[in-house]
Motif scaffolding. Structure first.
Motif, PDB file in Angstrom:
ATOM      1  N   ALA A   6       0.909  -1.149   0.165  1.00 35.02           N
ATOM      2  CA  ALA A   6      -0.111   0.156  -0.137  1.00 35.02           C
ATOM      3  C   ALA A   6       0.577   1.033   0.236  1.00 35.02           C
ATOM      4  O   ALA A   6       0.309   2.239  -0.745  1.00 35.02           O
ATOM      5  N   ARG A   7       1.805   0.823   0.801  1.00 33.25           N
ATOM      6  CA  ARG A   7       2.613   2.619   1.192  1.00 33.25           C
ATOM      7  C   ARG A   7       3.649   2.640  -0.591  1.00 33.25           C
ATOM      8  O   ARG A   7       3.720   3.867  -0.957  1.00 33.25           O
ATOM      9  N   ALA A   8       3.866   1.791  -1.356  1.00 32.24           N
ATOM     10  CA  ALA A   8       4.745   2.351  -2.748  1.00 32.24           C
ATOM     11  C   ALA A   8       3.442   2.457  -3.630  1.00 32.24           C
ATOM     12  O   ALA A   8       4.145   3.219  -4.077  1.00 32.24           O
ATOM     13  N   LEU A   9       2.717   2.071  -3.069  1.00 27.09           N
ATOM     14  CA  LEU A   9       1.299   2.502  -4.011  1.00 27.09           C
ATOM     15  C   LEU A   9       0.277   4.009  -3.779  1.00 27.09           C
ATOM     16  O   LEU A   9      -0.036   4.452  -4.386  1.00 27.09           O
ATOM     17  N   ALA A  10       1.060   4.660  -2.551  1.00 23.86           N
ATOM     18  CA  ALA A  10       0.504   5.820  -2.154  1.00 23.86           C
ATOM     19  C   ALA A  10       0.883   6.901  -2.834  1.00 23.86           C
ATOM     20  O   ALA A  10       0.369   8.190  -3.147  1.00 23.86           O
ATOM     21  N   LEU A  11       1.812   6.889  -4.031  1.00 23.34           N
ATOM     22  CA  LEU A  11       2.123   8.137  -4.887  1.00 23.34           C
ATOM     23  C   LEU A  11       1.573   7.365  -6.339  1.00 23.34           C
ATOM     24  O   LEU A  11       2.049   8.702  -6.854  1.00 23.34           O
ATOM     25  N   ASP A  12       0.761   6.747  -6.485  1.00 24.14           N
ATOM     26  CA  ASP A  12       0.755   6.038  -7.956  1.00 24.14           C
ATOM     27  C   ASP A  12       1.436   6.050  -8.657  1.00 24.14           C
ATOM     28  O   ASP A  12       1.549   6.725 -10.187  1.00 24.14           O
ATOM     29  N   PRO A  13       2.630   5.256  -7.974  1.00 24.75           N
ATOM     30  CA  PRO A  13       3.876   5.038  -9.581  1.00 24.75           C
ATOM     31  C   PRO A  13       3.165   4.296 -10.557  1.00 24.75           C
ATOM     32  O   PRO A  13       2.325   3.698 -10.225  1.00 24.75           O
ATOM     33  N   LYS A  14       4.499   4.501 -11.936  1.00 25.52           N
ATOM     34  CA  LYS A  14       3.899   4.117 -13.081  1.00 25.52           C
ATOM     35  C   LYS A  14       4.605   2.585 -12.746  1.00 25.52           C
ATOM     36  O   LYS A  14       4.303   2.595 -13.645  1.00 25.52           O
ATOM     37  N   VAL A  15       5.462   2.612 -11.751  1.00 22.16           N
ATOM     38  CA  VAL A  15       5.862   1.827 -12.152  1.00 22.16           C
ATOM     39  C   VAL A  15       6.411   1.230 -10.635  1.00 22.16           C
ATOM     40  O   VAL A  15       6.401   1.724  -9.839  1.00 22.16           O
ATOM     41  N   LEU A  16       6.000  -0.488 -10.850  1.00 20.50           N
ATOM     42  CA  LEU A  16       6.427  -1.188  -9.251  1.00 20.50           C
ATOM     43  C   LEU A  16       7.014  -1.862  -9.222  1.00 20.50           C
ATOM     44  O   LEU A  16       6.967  -3.131  -9.872  1.00 20.50           O
ATOM     45  N   LEU A  17       8.161  -1.592  -8.680  1.00 21.90           N
ATOM     46  CA  LEU A  17       9.514  -2.748  -8.763  1.00 21.90           C
ATOM     47  C   LEU A  17       9.305  -3.537  -6.796  1.00 21.90           C
ATOM     48  O   LEU A  17       9.220  -3.131  -5.747  1.00 21.90           O
TER      49      LEU A  17
END
Lengths: 255, 277
Positions: free
Chosen positions: A145-156
């Motif tokens: 959820a934290r990794a998605l908080a800034l609505d990233p274009k890339v998820l590593l």
């Protein structure tokens, strides 16, 4: 458009007495919205590759693009989400506080409602809980959820569920696929589970060690959404075997 | 894998139960009870000490010019309270002021050390040298620089407190795992944000260890400084009372300084519990 492109990328580490080559001649194009799995023996540079894309490390040679930008620019534009093997939560912050951390750091208006993110990873009702009160699987949900908080274009993701038991891991993988589909990010997953790689990805990249290179590229043409019963199909087993053959072909004597 | 493969699961979201978390009120009540138990224990211990002191003096027939009775000390403590409290306040000001300055210096320097290894390698030997210099030897220098007033006391407390605070803070600032620092970097955090949101909170237990270690010796070093400079604090009062053979006054000073040091120590422990929960 957020393709990830690597052109002739090499990474060498300087040790006190010698230079170690972690990655050599990496040529890659990961299409927008694709799901790629990196698999290989330990020390093959899969985590290094991920850290190069995330701008945690700089390549010794070659060029990396995330969309039109260099990783450093993409990072500052908050286009990158990163999930580590350990959840790496701040123990004094509750679930919501941990999810909000990137938003606070970035000082941008939140594009995603943190509470909705907590809901999305299945932790509704746990907003106030401290990490120590959560199980390992729940902590990883917070990290996602934290990794998605800034609505990233890339998820590593660097072996995000490596420390979890098999059952929790399966469940988390299914949820990860659902989240990935609903957010449309370009995802890269480092794993050392063959079945996980095949189950999750559109493309499985098999790396070989010393120096790390992309040895094989296996396209997974299984339909989506993926379902657990697919794991028992012959086509799935055939793909697993293909990956296994590629892995052991290259690591040679290493069993 | 095949065992879990039978069910269609791709649509389900498992939701753990949130009702298992402990309540806040129960926690507060537990803390209050613990505090009361602690106070009762301290009172009991002090009472026992006074009783033993009194019993020893009576049974061994210790003359008053060797050791005064608890009553004599108590009478002096209440009778000379204005003078004693003034001296105590002076020493406490030196102690707290010195510790505060030392803490700020220690945090700033330890924080700067996280910027570069070169910096810490350049400065650490200097600090160690400063630490190994005996206060007695450099006291004349300090008095020359800071005069015979409070400033010298403060300087001595700073010198003694700084080292444990700095070493612990430096360790604490390095204690966050690489993953957490990398995560902050990927989020686009700058050095200051990483320091404030990650390094400082992670370092808090270490910083408090430093404060606690310093607190144990801070009152003593403030009094030591007064012995050397003659500034009007508890140290000077004890020294003068001793040379004029006013034993009840001397002992009142000793008891006060011990009470102050102990209170300071336990206050830092309490503060630590509050802040690092």
């Amino acid at each position: 458009m957020t393709e990830i492109i690597l052109r002739n990328v090499a990474k060498r580490f300087l040790l006190p007495d010698r230079e170690v080559s972690a990655l050599e001649g990496i040529e890659l194009t990961l299409p927008t919205g694709s799901f790629t799995a990196l698999i290989g023996p330990s020390g093959c540079g899969k985590s290094t590759l991920l850290r190069l894309v995330a701008d945690v490390l700089r390549p010794s040679e070659g060029e990396i693009r995330i969309g039109a930008n260099a990783p450093s620019v993409a990072r500052r534009k908050h286009e990158i989400g990163f999930v580590f093997q350990e959840a790496s939560l701040l123990p004094w912050r509750n679930v919501l506080g941990n999810v909000c951390l990137p938003i606070e750091v970035a000082r941008v208006p939140a594009t995603r409602d943190p509470k909705a993110l907590v809901h999305m990873v299945g932790l509704a009702g746990f907003e106030e809980a401290r990490p120590a009160q959560l199980s390992g699987g729940m902590q990883q949900r917070v990290a996602i959820a934290r990794a998605l908080a800034l609505d990233p274009k890339v998820l590593l993701m660097d072996e995000p569920f490596g420390a979890l038991d098999e059952i929790t891991r399966q469940r988390m993988n299914l949820e990860l696929l659902r989240i990935w589909k609903s957010t449309g990010t370009t995802a890269v997953l480092v794993t050392h589970s063959i079945s996980e790689a095949v189950f999750m990805a559109d493309t499985v990249l098999v790396l070989s060690a010393n120096p790390g290179r992309i040895a094989h590229r296996i396209e997974v043409d299984m339909p989506r959404p993926r379902r657990l019963e697919m794991m028992r199909q012959l086509a799935f087993n055939a793909l697993e075997n293909e990956v296994r053959a590629a892995l052991f072909d290259d690591s040679g004597a290493v069993a | 894998m095949a065992a879990t493969g039978g069910a269609e699961m791709s649509g389900t979201v498992s939701r753990p139960d949130a009702r298992l978390l402990p309540g806040r009120q129960a926690e507060a009540e537990r803390m209050l009870a613990a505090l009361l138990r602690g106070l009762a224990f301290v009172a009991l211990l002090l009472g026992a000490l006074v009783l033993i002191w009194h019993a020893l003096i009576v049974t061994l027939a210790v003359p008053a010019y060797v050791a005064p009775s608890p009553q004599a000390v108590w009478t002096t403590l209440t009778g000379e309270w204005p003078r004693l409290s003034q001296a105590l306040w002076f020493t406490l000001r030196s102690t707290l002021g010195g510790m505060a300055i030392a803490l700020v210096l220690a945090l700033v320097l330890a924080g700067l050390f996280t910027l570069s290894d070169l910096l810490s390698r350049a400065f650490l030997p200097l600090i160690v040298i400063l630490r190994t210099a005996p206060i007695l030897a450099i006291a004349p220098l300090l008095i020359l620089i800071f005069g015979r007033g409070q400033a010298t006391s403060v300087a001595v407390v700073v010198m003694v407190s700084f080292f444990p605070m700095m070493v612990n803070a430096a360790r604490g600032f390095r204690s966050p795992k690489a993953n957490v620092l990398e995560l902050m970097h990927v989020c686009g955090a700058n050095w200051w944000q990483i320091f404030l949101k990650v390094r400082l909170p992670f370092a808090l237990p270490y910083i408090f260890t430093g404060i606690r270690m310093a607190a144990a010796g801070a009152v003593l070093s403030a009094m030591l400084a007064e012995w050397l400079s003659g500034a009007p604090g508890l140290g000077t009062l004890i020294l003068e009372a001793s040379s004029f053979r006013r034993l009840p006054l001397m002992w009142a000073g000793v008891v006060l300084s011990m009470a102050a040091a102990t209170t300071l120590f336990f206050l830092t422990v309490q503060l630590e519990r509050r802040m690092t929960r």
